[in-house]
Motif scaffolding. Structure first.
Motif, PDB file in Angstrom:
ATOM      1  N   LEU A   1      -1.177  -6.717  12.002  1.00 46.31           N
ATOM      2  CA  LEU A   1      -2.371  -7.487  11.623  1.00 46.31           C
ATOM      3  C   LEU A   1      -2.419  -7.787  10.129  1.00 46.31           C
ATOM      4  N   VAL A   2      -1.564  -7.132   9.372  1.00 44.16           N
ATOM      5  CA  VAL A   2      -1.468  -7.399   7.931  1.00 44.16           C
ATOM      6  C   VAL A   2       0.010  -7.594   7.567  1.00 44.16           C
ATOM      7  N   ASN A   3       0.231  -8.178   6.402  1.00 46.80           N
ATOM      8  CA  ASN A   3       1.617  -8.383   5.959  1.00 46.80           C
ATOM      9  C   ASN A   3       2.049  -7.289   4.992  1.00 46.80           C
ATOM     10  N   THR A   4       1.235  -6.270   4.874  1.00 43.81           N
ATOM     11  CA  THR A   4       1.432  -5.245   3.852  1.00 43.81           C
ATOM     12  C   THR A   4       2.685  -4.407   4.084  1.00 43.81           C
ATOM     13  N   GLU A   5       3.368  -4.124   2.995  1.00 40.12           N
ATOM     14  CA  GLU A   5       4.458  -3.163   3.008  1.00 40.12           C
ATOM     15  C   GLU A   5       3.813  -1.791   2.782  1.00 40.12           C
ATOM     16  N   LEU A   6       3.810  -0.959   3.817  1.00 39.99           N
ATOM     17  CA  LEU A   6       3.188   0.365   3.693  1.00 39.99           C
ATOM     18  C   LEU A   6       4.265   1.375   3.308  1.00 39.99           C
ATOM     19  N   VAL A   7       4.070   1.999   2.155  1.00 42.81           N
ATOM     20  CA  VAL A   7       5.051   2.966   1.674  1.00 42.81           C
ATOM     21  C   VAL A   7       4.457   4.362   1.839  1.00 42.81           C
ATOM     22  N   THR A   8       5.039   5.149   2.731  1.00 39.04           N
ATOM     23  CA  THR A   8       4.543   6.519   2.867  1.00 39.04           C
ATOM     24  C   THR A   8       5.348   7.399   1.907  1.00 39.04           C
ATOM     25  N   VAL A   9       4.623   8.074   1.060  1.00 39.52           N
ATOM     26  CA  VAL A   9       5.261   8.853  -0.009  1.00 39.52           C
ATOM     27  C   VAL A   9       4.996  10.339   0.197  1.00 39.52           C
TER      28      VAL A   9
ATOM     29  N   SER B   1       2.822  10.479  -6.228  1.00 35.11           N
ATOM     30  CA  SER B   1       3.793   9.444  -5.871  1.00 35.11           C
ATOM     31  C   SER B   1       3.110   8.203  -5.318  1.00 35.11           C
ATOM     32  N   ALA B   2       1.992   8.398  -4.616  1.00 35.24           N
ATOM     33  CA  ALA B   2       1.274   7.245  -4.066  1.00 35.24           C
ATOM     34  C   ALA B   2       0.841   6.329  -5.205  1.00 35.24           C
ATOM     35  N   MET B   3       0.268   6.922  -6.242  1.00 36.32           N
ATOM     36  CA  MET B   3      -0.158   6.088  -7.372  1.00 36.32           C
ATOM     37  C   MET B   3       1.061   5.533  -8.113  1.00 36.32           C
ATOM     38  N   SER B   4       2.117   6.334  -8.225  1.00 41.55           N
ATOM     39  CA  SER B   4       3.334   5.853  -8.905  1.00 41.55           C
ATOM     40  C   SER B   4       3.901   4.629  -8.191  1.00 41.55           C
ATOM     41  N   ALA B   5       3.995   4.704  -6.865  1.00 40.45           N
ATOM     42  CA  ALA B   5       4.553   3.593  -6.091  1.00 40.45           C
ATOM     43  C   ALA B   5       3.647   2.363  -6.195  1.00 40.45           C
ATOM     44  N   THR B   6       2.339   2.601  -6.211  1.00 39.77           N
ATOM     45  CA  THR B   6       1.389   1.492  -6.335  1.00 39.77           C
ATOM     46  C   THR B   6       1.568   0.811  -7.696  1.00 39.77           C
ATOM     47  N   ILE B   7       1.741   1.628  -8.710  1.00 38.20           N
ATOM     48  CA  ILE B   7       1.970   1.097 -10.065  1.00 38.20           C
ATOM     49  C   ILE B   7       3.264   0.274 -10.087  1.00 38.20           C
ATOM     50  N   GLY B   8       4.321   0.820  -9.511  1.00 35.16           N
ATOM     51  CA  GLY B   8       5.605   0.115  -9.490  1.00 35.16           C
ATOM     52  C   GLY B   8       5.491  -1.233  -8.806  1.00 35.16           C
ATOM     53  N   ALA B   9       4.801  -1.243  -7.656  1.00 37.45           N
ATOM     54  CA  ALA B   9       4.637  -2.484  -6.895  1.00 37.45           C
ATOM     55  C   ALA B   9       3.824  -3.494  -7.688  1.00 37.45           C
ATOM     56  N   CYS B  10       2.794  -2.988  -8.364  1.00 34.41           N
ATOM     57  CA  CYS B  10       1.916  -3.881  -9.134  1.00 34.41           C
ATOM     58  C   CYS B  10       2.679  -4.476 -10.322  1.00 34.41           C
ATOM     59  N   CYS B  11       3.547  -3.662 -10.942  1.00 32.17           N
ATOM     60  CA  CYS B  11       4.385  -4.169 -12.041  1.00 32.17           C
ATOM     61  C   CYS B  11       5.309  -5.277 -11.541  1.00 32.17           C
ATOM     62  N   ALA B  12       5.706  -5.169 -10.287  1.00 27.14           N
ATOM     63  CA  ALA B  12       6.606  -6.181  -9.711  1.00 27.14           C
ATOM     64  C   ALA B  12       5.849  -7.442  -9.316  1.00 27.14           C
ATOM     65  N   GLY B  13       4.525  -7.423  -9.529  1.00 29.06           N
ATOM     66  CA  GLY B  13       3.735  -8.618  -9.254  1.00 29.06           C
ATOM     67  C   GLY B  13       3.035  -8.614  -7.914  1.00 29.06           C
TER      68      GLY B  13
ATOM     69  N   CYS C   1       0.869  -1.175   0.000  1.00 28.14           N
ATOM     70  CA  CYS C   1       0.000   0.000   0.000  1.00 28.14           C
ATOM     71  C   CYS C   1       0.904   1.223   0.000  1.00 28.14           C
ATOM     72  N   ALA C   2       0.611   2.164  -0.866  1.00 32.76           N
ATOM     73  CA  ALA C   2       1.354   3.416  -0.829  1.00 32.76           C
ATOM     74  C   ALA C   2       0.350   4.509  -0.493  1.00 32.76           C
ATOM     75  N   ALA C   3       0.755   5.451   0.358  1.00 27.23           N
ATOM     76  CA  ALA C   3      -0.239   6.425   0.793  1.00 27.23           C
ATOM     77  C   ALA C   3       0.379   7.763   1.142  1.00 27.23           C
ATOM     78  N   TYR C   4      -0.412   8.779   0.919  1.00 24.10           N
ATOM     79  CA  TYR C   4      -0.069  10.131   1.337  1.00 24.10           C
ATOM     80  C   TYR C   4      -1.300  10.679   2.059  1.00 24.10           C
ATOM     81  N   PRO C   5      -1.476  10.252   3.317  1.00 27.00           N
ATOM     82  CA  PRO C   5      -2.743  10.548   3.988  1.00 27.00           C
ATOM     83  C   PRO C   5      -2.811  11.956   4.578  1.00 27.00           C
ATOM     84  N   ILE C   6      -3.186  12.919   3.779  1.00 24.50           N
ATOM     85  CA  ILE C   6      -3.343  14.287   4.261  1.00 24.50           C
ATOM     86  C   ILE C   6      -4.655  14.825   3.715  1.00 24.50           C
ATOM     87  N   THR C   7      -5.257  15.789   4.393  1.00 25.75           N
ATOM     88  CA  THR C   7      -6.529  16.357   3.935  1.00 25.75           C
ATOM     89  C   THR C   7      -6.393  16.811   2.499  1.00 25.75           C
TER      90      THR C   7
END
Lengths: 192, 397
Positions: B50-58, B63-75, B27-33
């Motif tokens: 509680l999850v095995n997720t790699e949380l990437v704070t960007v 960048s959040a969508m870019s990182a998500t795309i990169g991770a998804c390309c990696a499978g 999960c990549a996130a930029y959690p701001i209003t």
């Protein structure tokens, strides 16, 4: 259509009007009814007037418009009266419950209420004596149940204790204080 | 039958919970209003193990969508969540996610775009990205938001689809409102969504691939045409299948749109989002008076179910399309354009009219909806095209 009860909570930012609506909603669900609980969001600042709402029914609730004619109004801070129109949309057979040390008759006169039921309880004093701070939201839940009979009181108390235990698992004194506060407000509520 | 637990959750909490149960790899996130608390709640699940997720704070939504795309390309099974300006800032990367055929699933809370500054409910944000190649699924209430997210995983990752999906619900009205939710157990969610097996992965060194290559006038057109294919044929079929399977397992049936009291309806509203619930209340009232009123609640807006919708509306005399955004094209909102287009090929068409409502969180009341049905009944009875094709409902003119 099933009977729908709508409640509006008035408070000031920091008094827990939102939390009260959410906690009360949880207790409603615990008794097998359907509910909604939602705050009205504006600029968020301590002390500013805020509202939150509950809808309660025996059947699923589809409505997603604002609550404009609540049968019940709960006022966490009596200084709002005169600043905010707390009786807006309150029907002639409606109920208003106010956190105050003054008698209900005063507010009846001030708000020009003739047919509506007015209840008072000194929830701030109760909160200070039980929780240690002037957070009148949880005691007002006890007052609300006493005034309206919407829920079984003991079940509501049990349900709320479970919720508070989850939230404050490292602060047992907060849980006990809140439970005491709810019970005292239930017992000390005064009718007009 | 599945295990049942009914708990009180806000839209944000229910969505974060569904994400926890999905347990994405990244999960990549930029959690701001104006992002919502979805990612904030999810981050607590990550912190609590509680999850095995790699949380990437960007550092931004782009960048959040870019990182998500990169991770998804990696499978990796990859998610993020956004709202309003955040989605607008992702705009460039949304097209890339679709163009690369990445099944990213993203909760998207509908909130108004600036200016003026506003954080309340409005569909202008997701509607602005309607041609980006993302599947868009809308929800009426908290339960549906939760269920849609789980179903969206299956739809997006289906071999015949392979497209990103945006799961939207109304800001504040649903995102911050607490309602009862029948939640599914973690194990059942996992069983339903299954293991993610990416078709291609940058990390699969035995089968090397190139991602994001230049593709000029020789093949760009073919690749874009290939994206159109599932939108024309695959997604609606898959969405129906997934919905049927979900209904069989968990007892809640959704379909690609919901027909509410449409059997013999003479007048109907087409709407999406939380206002559909308020409309149901008015329809029940009208039905008690013998008025044949119905509603279609759009669930899949992308792809748009043109044929199925025309079939469902073919016997109705007058249709009002309710839009919670304005296309600013000079002819009402985006839902109106699609519905009108869908009805064009019918031999006998219902008369259609458009209401733009609720921009920036303006309340849509029972009286507003009663008024719309009143207008529809006059149109149907007089068989007359309304003078105003587009009405701005509840605005001070």
């Amino acid at each position: 259509m099933a009977k729908l009860t709508e409640i509006r909570w008035h408070g000031r930012g920091g008094q827990g009007a939102k939390t009260a609506a959410l906690l009360f909603g949880d207790a409603v669900l615990g008794q097998g009814k359907y509910m909604q609980a939602f705050p009205e969001y504006g600029p968020e600042r301590m002390g500013a007037p805020v509202q939150s709402y509950n809808r309660i029914s025996d059947e699923p609730i589809n409505l997603h418009c604002s609550v404009t004619e609540p049968q019940v109004v709960v006022v966490l801070d009596p200084t709002l009266i005169g600043t905010v129109d707390v009786i807006q949309g309150l029907p002639t057979d409606g109920t208003i419950i106010i956190n105050t040390d003054r008698p209900a008759s005063k507010f009846k006169e001030m708000l020009g209420l003739n047919t509506q039921k007015v209840y008072t309880v000194d929830a701030s004093k109760i909160a200070k004596e039980t929780i240690g701070r002037d957070i009148p939201n949880t005691p007002m839940m006890g007052a609300l149940v006493k005034a309206t009979g919407l829920l079984d009181f003991e079940d509501m108390l049990k349900e709320t204790k479970v919720k508070l235990t989850k939230k404050f698992r490292n602060k047992p004194e907060v849980i006990d204080g809140n439970i005491k506060a709810i019970r005292r407000a239930y017992e000390e509520l005064k009718a007009d | 039958m599945a295990t049942k637990e009914r708990i009180a959750l806000t839209g944000n909490e229910a969505t974060a919970m569904a994400m926890k149960q999905i347990n994405p790899d990244v999960c990549a996130a930029y959690p701001i209003t104006p992002a919502t608390e979805i990612m904030q709640i999810f981050a607590t699940y990550v912190a609590d193990g509680l999850v095995n997720t790699e949380l990437v704070t960007v550092e931004s939504e782009h960048s959040a969508m870019s990182a998500t795309i990169g991770a998804c390309c990696a499978g990796a099974r990859s998610m993020t969540a956004t709202s309003s300006q955040g989605l607008a800032y992702m705009f460039e990367m949304l097209y890339i996610a679709a163009g690369l055929r990445l099944p990213i699933v993203m909760p998207m809370v509908n909130r108004a775009l600036s200016a003026p500054i506003n954080i309340h409910c409005d569909h202008g944000d997701s509607m602005g990205t309607r041609d980006a190649g993302w599947i868009q699924i809308n929800a009426e209430n908290v339960q549906e938001s939760y269920d849609n997210l789980i179903m969206a995983m299956r739809i997006a990752e289906h071999p015949e689809v392979q497209l990103p999906a945006m799961v939207t619900f109304d800001g504040f009205i649903i995102s911050h409102a607490m309602e009862p939710v029948d939640v599914i157990s973690d194990a059942e969610v996992q069983e339903f969504i299954g293991e993610y097996k990416p078709r291609f992965s940058l990390l699969d060194i035995d089968n090397p691939i190139t991602v994001g290559a230049i593709d000029f006038n020789d093949y760009y057109f073919e690749h874009r045409r290939a994206i159109a294919e599932p939108m024309i044929n695959g997604v609606l079929k898959v969405a129906e299948e997934v919905s049927d399977e979900f209904a069989k397992k968990f007892g809640r049936k959704y379909g690609i749109f919901q027909e509410y009291r449409m059997d013999d309806a003479e007048v109907a509203i087409v709407v999406l989002g939380s206002a559909a619930g308020t409309a149901k209340y008015v329809i029940d009232e009208l039905r008690q008076k013998g008025i044949k009123a119905g509603m279609i609640k759009i669930r899949l807006f992308r792809p748009f179910p043109y044929k199925q919708l025309a079939e469902a509306l073919k016997d109705v005399k007058a249709v009002a399309v309710l839009d919670r955004s304005d296309a600013l094209a000079g002819m009402g909102g985006p839902v109106f354009g699609e519905v009108r287009s869908a009805l064009y090929d019918l031999p006998v068409r219902p008369i259609t009219t458009n209401y733009v409502y609720g921009l920036g969180g303006r309340d849509i009341t029972l009286d507003h909806i009663r008024g719309v049905y009143g207008d529809l009944l006059s149109i149907a009875n007089e068989d007359k095209v309304p003078a105003n094709l587009v009405t701005y409902l509840g605005v001070r003119e």
